[in-house]
Design an enzyme around this catalytic site. Structure first.
Site, PDB file in Angstrom:
ATOM      1  N   ASN A   9      11.270  22.034  -7.111  1.00  0.00           N
ATOM      2  CA  ASN A   9      12.086  22.803  -8.045  1.00  0.00           C
ATOM      3  C   ASN A   9      12.119  24.226  -7.494  1.00  0.00           C
ATOM      4  O   ASN A   9      11.077  24.859  -7.355  1.00  0.00           O
ATOM      5  CB  ASN A   9      11.434  22.744  -9.438  1.00  0.00           C
ATOM      6  CG  ASN A   9      11.774  23.933 -10.317  1.00  0.00           C
ATOM      7  OD1 ASN A   9      12.823  24.539 -10.191  1.00  0.00           O
ATOM      8  ND2 ASN A   9      10.862  24.271 -11.231  1.00  0.00           N
ATOM      9  N   LYS A  11      13.309  26.848  -8.809  1.00  0.00           N
ATOM     10  CA  LYS A  11      13.283  27.863  -9.876  1.00  0.00           C
ATOM     11  C   LYS A  11      14.504  28.787  -9.775  1.00  0.00           C
ATOM     12  O   LYS A  11      15.603  28.325  -9.525  1.00  0.00           O
ATOM     13  CB  LYS A  11      11.960  28.626  -9.835  1.00  0.00           C
ATOM     14  CG  LYS A  11      10.751  27.701  -9.944  1.00  0.00           C
ATOM     15  CD  LYS A  11       9.472  28.435 -10.203  1.00  0.00           C
ATOM     16  CE  LYS A  11       8.322  27.436 -10.301  1.00  0.00           C
ATOM     17  NZ  LYS A  11       7.073  28.085 -10.728  1.00  0.00           N
ATOM     18  N   HIS A  97       8.919  21.794 -18.292  1.00  0.00           N
ATOM     19  CA  HIS A  97       8.162  22.603 -17.333  1.00  0.00           C
ATOM     20  C   HIS A  97       7.388  23.684 -18.082  1.00  0.00           C
ATOM     21  O   HIS A  97       7.837  24.191 -19.109  1.00  0.00           O
ATOM     22  CB  HIS A  97       9.111  23.240 -16.313  1.00  0.00           C
ATOM     23  CG  HIS A  97       8.408  23.930 -15.187  1.00  0.00           C
ATOM     24  ND1 HIS A  97       7.896  25.195 -15.312  1.00  0.00           N
ATOM     25  CD2 HIS A  97       8.129  23.532 -13.927  1.00  0.00           C
ATOM     26  CE1 HIS A  97       7.327  25.546 -14.168  1.00  0.00           C
ATOM     27  NE2 HIS A  97       7.457  24.551 -13.305  1.00  0.00           N
ATOM     28  N   GLU A  99       6.969  26.740 -17.687  1.00  0.00           N
ATOM     29  CA  GLU A  99       7.690  27.995 -17.945  1.00  0.00           C
ATOM     30  C   GLU A  99       8.650  27.839 -19.116  1.00  0.00           C
ATOM     31  O   GLU A  99       8.873  28.790 -19.875  1.00  0.00           O
ATOM     32  CB  GLU A  99       8.418  28.435 -16.672  1.00  0.00           C
ATOM     33  CG  GLU A  99       7.454  28.909 -15.593  1.00  0.00           C
ATOM     34  CD  GLU A  99       8.005  28.876 -14.197  1.00  0.00           C
ATOM     35  OE1 GLU A  99       7.241  29.171 -13.266  1.00  0.00           O
ATOM     36  OE2 GLU A  99       9.200  28.534 -14.025  1.00  0.00           O
ATOM     37  N   GLU A 169       1.355  18.964 -13.998  1.00  0.00           N
ATOM     38  CA  GLU A 169       1.304  20.315 -13.435  1.00  0.00           C
ATOM     39  C   GLU A 169       0.406  21.188 -14.314  1.00  0.00           C
ATOM     40  O   GLU A 169       0.891  21.806 -15.275  1.00  0.00           O
ATOM     41  CB  GLU A 169       2.702  20.924 -13.371  1.00  0.00           C
ATOM     42  CG  GLU A 169       3.668  20.181 -12.473  1.00  0.00           C
ATOM     43  CD  GLU A 169       4.978  20.928 -12.310  1.00  0.00           C
ATOM     44  OE1 GLU A 169       5.318  21.278 -11.186  1.00  0.00           O
ATOM     45  OE2 GLU A 169       5.648  21.172 -13.338  1.00  0.00           O
ATOM     46  N   GLY A 175       2.298  28.406  -9.654  1.00  0.00           N
ATOM     47  CA  GLY A 175       2.746  29.745  -9.314  1.00  0.00           C
ATOM     48  C   GLY A 175       1.993  30.386  -8.174  1.00  0.00           C
ATOM     49  O   GLY A 175       1.031  29.846  -7.623  1.00  0.00           O
ATOM     50  N   SER A 215       0.197  24.307  -7.032  1.00  0.00           N
ATOM     51  CA  SER A 215      -0.491  24.820  -5.835  1.00  0.00           C
ATOM     52  C   SER A 215      -0.651  23.753  -4.752  1.00  0.00           C
ATOM     53  O   SER A 215      -1.667  23.694  -4.069  1.00  0.00           O
ATOM     54  CB  SER A 215      -1.858  25.401  -6.198  1.00  0.00           C
ATOM     55  OG  SER A 215      -1.721  26.569  -6.983  1.00  0.00           O
TER      56      SER A 215
END
Length: 261
Positions: A9, A11, A97, A99, A169, A175, A215
């Site tokens: 993804n 983003k 997700h 976020e 995740e 991130g 990560s």
């Protein structure tokens, strides 16, 4: 060999031109790999979904969208509907997700509405799940997985199970400043996710791909892909340069062939 799922993804990064070049590189670099063995996918920004689909063979690289509204149309300023994504050729919808959950306030019920809408329109629904660092430290990981899966997939019919993917995740691992989890932690959590899916869907729950994301990098992807219940990797920054992503893809396929022997 069991099919491997590898994707990214991007983003809110990359222009249309950059996305098109990226997916064309991936298509060219993996065209010798049977898609019986590999499911390769890219989830770009909305503006790049159509151009990416037009630039490549969709049977080689599946193009998805990073989110979707549950309604076909309506007064939802700033949203995008299933019909709009159908029109530009999206095949996969990423939902839930971290976020979207933690920055934009989406809860499990909202995510479920989107899952059901995506299945109604014959998209593959990629449900993202994961606990925060606080929840992990309090020992709530299994509980959070159970809630996010069962609420997220509430109302899903048996006929649609083959259109479900799950991506684990952990929020604390995502991130630029994320902390990679240990192999043991991923192994334990993926095993629990599989148990939840089987309890929810019966034996068909064994067929739902579970991807790991958070990560994933050049140092740990080999260890992660060797874990039994890790069916694939949902990779972030390490996949955003096509040359590096191709190296990861080719090495993963080598590992899978070795394990088959």
């Amino acid at each position: 060999m069991k099919k491997v799922y590898l994707g990214t993804n991007t983003k809110m990064y990359k222009t249309i031109k950059e996305h098109v070049e990226f997916v064309k590189d991936l298509e060219e670099g993996t065209k010798d790999i049977s898609r019986d063995d590999l499911e390769l996918f890219v989830i770009p920004s909305y503006t790049s979904v159509g151009p990416c689909n037009e630039a490549i063979d969709e049977s080689l690289v599946k193009i998805g969208a990073q989110n979707m509204n549950w309604a076909d149309e309506g007064a939802y300023t700033g949203e995008i509907s299933p019909l709009m994504l159908e029109e530009v050729g999206a095949k996969l919808i990423e939902l839930g997700h971290s976020e979207r959950r933690h920055v934009f306030g989406e809860d499990d019920i909202t995510v479920n509405k989107k899952v059901l809408a995506s299945l109604k329109h014959d998209f593959t629904a990629l449900l993202c799940i994961g606990e925060t660092e606080g929840q992990k430290n309090e020992g709530y990981t299994d509980k959070i997985m159970n809630i996010q899966i069962n609420v997220g997939f509430e109302g899903v019919e048996d006929k649609d199970i083959d259109k479900l993917w799950v991506a684990y995740e952990p929020v604390w691992a995502i991130g630029e400043n994320g902390t990679p989890p240990t192999k043991e932690y991923v192994e334990k959590t993926h095993k629990k996710i599989r148990e939840i899916l089987v309890k929810r869907f019966g034996e068909k729950g064994k067929e739902i791909p579970i991807l790991y994301g958070g990560s994933v990098n050049n140092e740990n992807f080999e260890e992660l892909i060797r874990i039994d219940e890790v069916d694939g990797l949902f990779i972030g920054r390490s996949a955003w340069v096509s040359e590096n992503f191709l190296k990861i893809i080719k090495r993963v396929m080598e590992i899978k062939k070795e394990n088959k022997k």
